[in-house]
Design a protein around this motif. Sequence first.
Motif, short mmCIF file in Angstrom:
data_model
loop_
_atom_site.label_atom_id
_atom_site.label_comp_id
_atom_site.label_asym_id
_atom_site.label_seq_id
_atom_site.Cartn_x
_atom_site.Cartn_y
_atom_site.Cartn_z
N SER A 91 -34.84 67.56 -9.16
CA SER A 91 -33.82 67.91 -8.12
C SER A 91 -33.92 66.72 -7.21
O SER A 91 -33.10 66.02 -6.63
CB SER A 91 -34.35 69.08 -7.35
OG SER A 91 -33.38 69.31 -6.35
N ASN A 176 -26.10 71.58 -12.89
CA ASN A 176 -24.68 71.06 -12.65
C ASN A 176 -24.76 69.54 -12.70
O ASN A 176 -23.81 68.92 -13.11
CB ASN A 176 -24.22 71.44 -11.36
CG ASN A 176 -23.89 73.03 -11.28
OD1 ASN A 176 -23.40 73.35 -12.44
ND2 ASN A 176 -23.89 73.62 -10.42
N GLN A 177 -25.87 69.10 -12.27
CA GLN A 177 -25.84 67.58 -12.32
C GLN A 177 -26.39 66.93 -13.43
O GLN A 177 -26.10 65.73 -13.71
CB GLN A 177 -26.68 67.06 -10.96
CG GLN A 177 -25.81 67.40 -9.89
CD GLN A 177 -26.50 66.93 -8.55
OE1 GLN A 177 -27.55 66.35 -8.50
NE2 GLN A 177 -25.88 67.29 -7.40
N TYR A 224 -12.24 78.91 -12.93
CA TYR A 224 -12.90 77.90 -12.64
C TYR A 224 -13.17 77.48 -11.29
O TYR A 224 -14.30 77.09 -10.39
CB TYR A 224 -12.26 76.38 -13.34
CG TYR A 224 -12.43 76.46 -14.71
CD1 TYR A 224 -13.40 77.14 -15.62
CD2 TYR A 224 -11.74 75.36 -15.40
CE1 TYR A 224 -13.32 77.22 -16.91
CE2 TYR A 224 -11.64 75.03 -16.77
CZ TYR A 224 -12.53 75.98 -17.56
OH TYR A 224 -12.76 75.87 -18.78
N ALA A 225 -12.20 77.74 -10.45
CA ALA A 225 -12.17 77.42 -8.94
C ALA A 225 -13.35 78.39 -8.48
O ALA A 225 -13.92 77.95 -7.40
CB ALA A 225 -10.75 77.96 -8.21
N ALA A 228 -16.60 77.14 -9.12
CA ALA A 228 -16.76 75.72 -8.37
C ALA A 228 -17.39 76.14 -7.16
O ALA A 228 -18.20 75.26 -6.57
CB ALA A 228 -15.57 74.96 -8.49
N ILE A 229 -16.75 76.92 -6.60
CA ILE A 229 -16.97 77.35 -4.96
C ILE A 229 -18.32 77.90 -5.05
O ILE A 229 -19.13 77.28 -4.04
CB ILE A 229 -16.19 78.27 -4.56
CG1 ILE A 229 -14.68 77.93 -4.51
CG2 ILE A 229 -16.52 78.92 -3.13
CD1 ILE A 229 -13.55 79.07 -4.08
N MET A 231 -20.93 76.88 -7.07
CA MET A 231 -21.70 75.88 -7.23
C MET A 231 -21.91 74.89 -6.17
O MET A 231 -22.88 74.46 -5.96
CB MET A 231 -21.16 75.05 -8.56
CG MET A 231 -21.10 75.96 -9.82
SD MET A 231 -20.68 74.86 -11.16
CE MET A 231 -18.96 74.83 -11.10
N HIS A 232 -20.83 74.86 -5.41
CA HIS A 232 -21.04 74.02 -4.34
C HIS A 232 -21.81 74.47 -3.35
O HIS A 232 -22.42 73.71 -2.28
CB HIS A 232 -19.50 73.68 -3.84
CG HIS A 232 -19.32 72.52 -2.83
ND1 HIS A 232 -19.92 71.34 -3.00
CD2 HIS A 232 -18.90 72.28 -1.52
CE1 HIS A 232 -20.19 70.51 -2.06
NE2 HIS A 232 -19.06 71.06 -1.04
N TRP A 236 -24.35 72.79 -0.34
CA TRP A 236 -24.41 72.61 1.11
C TRP A 236 -25.42 73.67 2.00
O TRP A 236 -25.66 73.45 3.04
CB TRP A 236 -23.03 72.58 1.62
CG TRP A 236 -22.25 73.96 1.32
CD1 TRP A 236 -21.14 73.99 0.16
CD2 TRP A 236 -22.12 75.22 2.18
NE1 TRP A 236 -20.62 75.32 0.63
CE2 TRP A 236 -21.18 75.68 1.48
CE3 TRP A 236 -23.00 75.47 2.92
CZ2 TRP A 236 -21.06 77.28 2.23
CZ3 TRP A 236 -22.79 76.73 3.63
CH2 TRP A 236 -21.84 77.65 3.20
N VAL A 248 -22.75 84.03 4.30
CA VAL A 248 -22.10 83.06 3.13
C VAL A 248 -21.49 84.15 2.24
O VAL A 248 -20.47 83.72 1.67
CB VAL A 248 -23.20 82.18 2.86
CG1 VAL A 248 -22.69 81.47 1.73
CG2 VAL A 248 -23.52 81.27 3.94
N HIS A 251 -18.21 85.89 3.31
CA HIS A 251 -17.14 85.23 3.54
C HIS A 251 -16.66 84.78 2.08
O HIS A 251 -15.45 84.65 1.97
CB HIS A 251 -17.49 84.06 4.33
CG HIS A 251 -17.73 84.27 5.57
ND1 HIS A 251 -17.38 85.28 6.48
CD2 HIS A 251 -18.59 83.53 6.56
CE1 HIS A 251 -17.66 85.49 7.71
NE2 HIS A 251 -18.39 84.10 7.83
N LEU A 255 -12.95 85.04 0.27
CA LEU A 255 -12.18 83.75 0.05
C LEU A 255 -11.84 83.94 -1.28
O LEU A 255 -10.52 83.57 -1.66
CB LEU A 255 -13.13 82.49 0.28
CG LEU A 255 -13.37 82.10 1.52
CD1 LEU A 255 -14.32 80.78 1.50
CD2 LEU A 255 -12.20 81.49 2.05
#
Lengths: 263, 263
Positions: A91, A176-177, A224-225, A228-229, A231-232, A236, A248, A251, A255
Motif C-alpha cells: 500500500s 484495485n491498484q 459497476y457504478a 466503483a463508488i 472502491m473509491h 478518500w 458515509v 449517505h 446515493l
Amino acid sequence: MLEELFFEPLTPGVLPATFGEVSAGHLAVIDGDNLGVMHPDGQGELGDARSACAGHRIGREGGTVTMGTRDLGARRDAAATIKKAALSLFSDVGYEAASMRQIAAAVGNQPASLYNHYPSKEEILWAICEEAMLTLITRGQEAAASSPDPVEQLRAFVRQHIRFHIDHREEARVINQQMTRLGRERYRQVTAMRDDYERSLRRILRRGARRGRFHVPDYRMASYAILAIGMHVSVWYRPDGPSPASAVVRHHEQLALQLAGTR
Amino acid sequence: MLEELFFEPLTPGVLPATFGEVSAGHLAVIDGDNLGVMHPDGQGELGDARSACAGHRIGREGGTVTMGTRDLGARRDAAATIKKAALSLFSDVGYEAASMRQIAAAVGNQPASLYNHYPSKEEILWAICEEAMLTLITRGQEAAASSPDPVEQLRAFVRQHIRFHIDHREEARVINQQMTRLGRERYRQVTAMRDDYERSLRRILRRGARRGRFHVPDYRMASYAILAIGMHVSVWYRPDGPSPASAVVRHHEQLALQLAGTR
C-alpha cells in the motif's frame, strides 16, 4: 470428529511450503479445500490417525502432500503477520517496489524464513486478494438473502460494500491498484471472484427492476457504478475526516438507491 | 510580434533539458510560463533578438537559462513519443517496474537521450498526469458554463468525464493507480488539480440542489461518487465490448442524474 484431522484449511493462496515428504504409509485425506493426513492402519480409526498427526504440519505443494512438525497456531499467526506487513508495504510503496527482504525486515525475520510461509511475493498478494474477495462474496450473498424486498437487499449490499471499503482500505486499494501484477492464473481467479461478487449485485438490480422498484438503463453499468463508488471510498475516506463512517455508509445507501432509480 | 520570441511554452512537466549555458550577453525573457532569449543589444529590437535566436532551443533548468540548437518541432515530437511509450509501459507493467532503459528501447533510443527530454521517470509520470488533469479541468469548466440549467451542466460534465475515461483509458488508469508514486511536491500539485476538477462538479451539484433540482445527502460524497464511476469506466470499458462508447456515455448521463436525485 473427522474435522480434527484437518489441521488447516488449504486454499490456493495459503499453500504451505514443503517441510518434508509425507512419511510412506500416510494417506492424504482431502475434503473440499481441506487436506489431512492419516496413517493407513488408522483409516476409519480416527484416534490413531489423530495421534499419528498430532503436532504435525501437513500441506500440499503442487501434487506433493507434505508434512512437518511446526506448531500450527504459531505458523498461522506468522503467516498472518507477514501478510499484514506486506499489505502495508504494498500500500505504501507499491507491489513492485516492495521486496521480500523489506517484508521480512518489517516482521523482524530473515527473508529465507518468509519463503517457508509464502513461496513468492505474488503468493502474498494473492492471499490478500483472495481473503478480501471471499469476504465480499460471502457478505454480498448474505445481503442478497437478507430480505425479500430488492430495495432492502440493495441497501444491505451497499451497506456491507461501503463498510468493507472503510474497514479494509489498504486491502481494497492494493487489490484495485495491484491485482494486475498477479500472474495470469491468479489474475483470472481474482477476476472470476470479482465477477461473482458483481453478479450478486446485478441480480438484486434486475430483480428490483422487474418488480418496477428500480429503473436503470443497463444492469451491468449500474452495478459497476455502485461498486466503483465503494472502491473509491477506500481512496478518500480517512478515519479523522469530516464524516464519521456511519454517515458515509448512510449517505451511500441513499446515493445508491437514487442511482438505481428506486421508486 | 513579441510571441515570436517565445519558442516553446514551459510548464513544470516539460522542462527542457540543458543543452548548454546561455551565451553571456543573452537575456532571458519570461512571459508567464513562456521563456525567451534575447540579445541584449536587441532589447526592444525584436528583429535582432529573433535572428539571434532563430533555430535555437531555449530552456530553463532550476534557475539556469539554457539554449541549444536542436529543432524545436522535432524535439516536441520526440518528447510526445517518449511520453506515449512510457504511458503504455506504466500501464502494462506498472510505474515501478518500468525503467528508463525500457522506455528508451520502446522508442528506439539510448537511455541517455531520454534524459535530454525528461530528467527522470517521475517527470514523465508528472507530464502524463498534468496533461490529463489540465484537459479535465478545462472541459469540466466548459461543462459548468455550458448552460444556465444545472441539470444540463451535470449532463455536460458527466458526458465529458465519461468520454475522457473512454478515450484516455491508459492515462486515467496510470493516474489513478500510480500518482502516489510521484514525489511529494508533484503529488501535491496533481491532487490540487484533481480537487479543482472535483470542485467544478460539486458547484454544479450545489447550484442544482439550491434550486431544488437535485437532492443529494452530501455534495462531497455525491461528486466523489460521480467521479469514481467515470474512473472505473477506464478500467472496464473495452472498444470491442458489448456497449458502444456512445451508449456508455448516454447510460452514465442517466445514472448520474438519478444519483443526484434529479427532479
